[in-house]
Design a protein around this motif. Structure first.
Motif, mmCIF file in Angstrom:
data_model
loop_
_atom_site.group_PDB
_atom_site.id
_atom_site.type_symbol
_atom_site.label_atom_id
_atom_site.label_comp_id
_atom_site.label_asym_id
_atom_site.label_seq_id
_atom_site.Cartn_x
_atom_site.Cartn_y
_atom_site.Cartn_z
ATOM 1 N N ILE A 72 5.673 -0.087 -10.512
ATOM 2 C CA ILE A 72 5.422 -1.456 -10.026
ATOM 3 C C ILE A 72 6.230 -1.633 -8.759
ATOM 4 C CG2 ILE A 72 5.552 -3.917 -10.523
ATOM 5 C CD1 ILE A 72 5.616 -3.288 -13.456
ATOM 6 N N PHE A 125 0.880 -7.825 -16.923
ATOM 7 C CA PHE A 125 1.231 -6.405 -16.972
ATOM 8 C C PHE A 125 1.211 -5.953 -18.425
ATOM 9 C CE2 PHE A 125 2.918 -7.995 -13.070
ATOM 10 C CZ PHE A 125 2.738 -6.972 -12.161
ATOM 11 N N ARG A 182 -1.924 -3.409 -14.472
ATOM 12 C CA ARG A 182 -1.805 -4.766 -13.920
ATOM 13 C C ARG A 182 -3.173 -5.432 -13.899
ATOM 14 N NH1 ARG A 182 -0.654 -4.484 -8.245
ATOM 15 N NH2 ARG A 182 -2.668 -5.390 -7.756
#
Length: 198
Positions: free
Chosen positions: A62, A142, A157
């Motif tokens: 991420i 998420f 995501r």
């Protein structure tokens, strides 16, 4: 911790020099005496190392505002965001618990966030309050899959956009699988976001 004052010719130095380890933090160079670390490779030590490796993979999976939120949080403690993320989540990772994925950066978090199995296979329904969000607030979800009691490295995501109401059904997950789910508010679509909630 001793601080090194370097002259204009030597701007920075790192690693081991004559038994001293030099390192730079926040633009300042420091040093300490080198001590060879013990490496008994005990089961506990291996578990800690394994959790660090998985957290490093989580951090890399991420980017964007997630890193910015940790960097802002860590700056107050004179740490790097990556180090703060690892330090705060190491115990959670070893225990198979959800992580602290974001720190608040300008937006209040969603309240009363819950998730339940949806009506279709591979679907989850999320609930939260308030019942209506401001039109300029986006939700990013998420999902991190759990296998054998351990969260798999990496996240899926789902950008839900604006105008999301409680009870929204989100498809695309593996039927029958367990997940850790996280939802954050952002001030724009996730890749362009400058503000994020916890």
């Amino acid at each position: 911790m001793p601080k090194a004052q370097l002259n204009a010719i030597v701007k920075g130095i790192s690693r081991n020099v004559d038994g001293l380890v030099f390192f730079t933090r926040d633009g300042q160079t420091y040093f300490r005496t080198y001590a060879k670390p013990r490496d008994p490779k005990s089961p506990g030590q291996q578990a800690v190392r394994n959790s660090f490796l998985k957290l490093a993979a989580d951090w890399k999976s991420i980017n964007g505002i997630m890193h910015a939120s940790w960097n802002a949080h860590a700056k107050r403690k004179k740490l790097q965001g990556y180090n703060a993320f690892i330090g705060e989540n190491a115990v959670h990772k070893r225990a198979g618990e959800p992580l602290v994925l974001f720190h608040e950066l300008g937006l209040e978090p969603l309240a009363d966030f819950t998730a339940a199995t949806g009506s279709a296979a591979g679907e989850v329904a999320i609930n939260f309050s308030p019942a209506s969000l401001p039109a300029d607030k986006h939700i990013a979800l998420f999902a991190q899959k759990i296998q054998d009691g351990t969260a798999v490295s990496g996240f899926i995501r789902k950008d839900l956009g604006t105008g999301v109401a409680p009870g929204v059904a989100i498809p695309g997950l593996d039927p029958g699988a367990e997940y850790h789910l996280y939802a954050v508010l952002t001030d724009a679509a996730y890749p362009e976001a400058m503000l994020v909630s916890e």
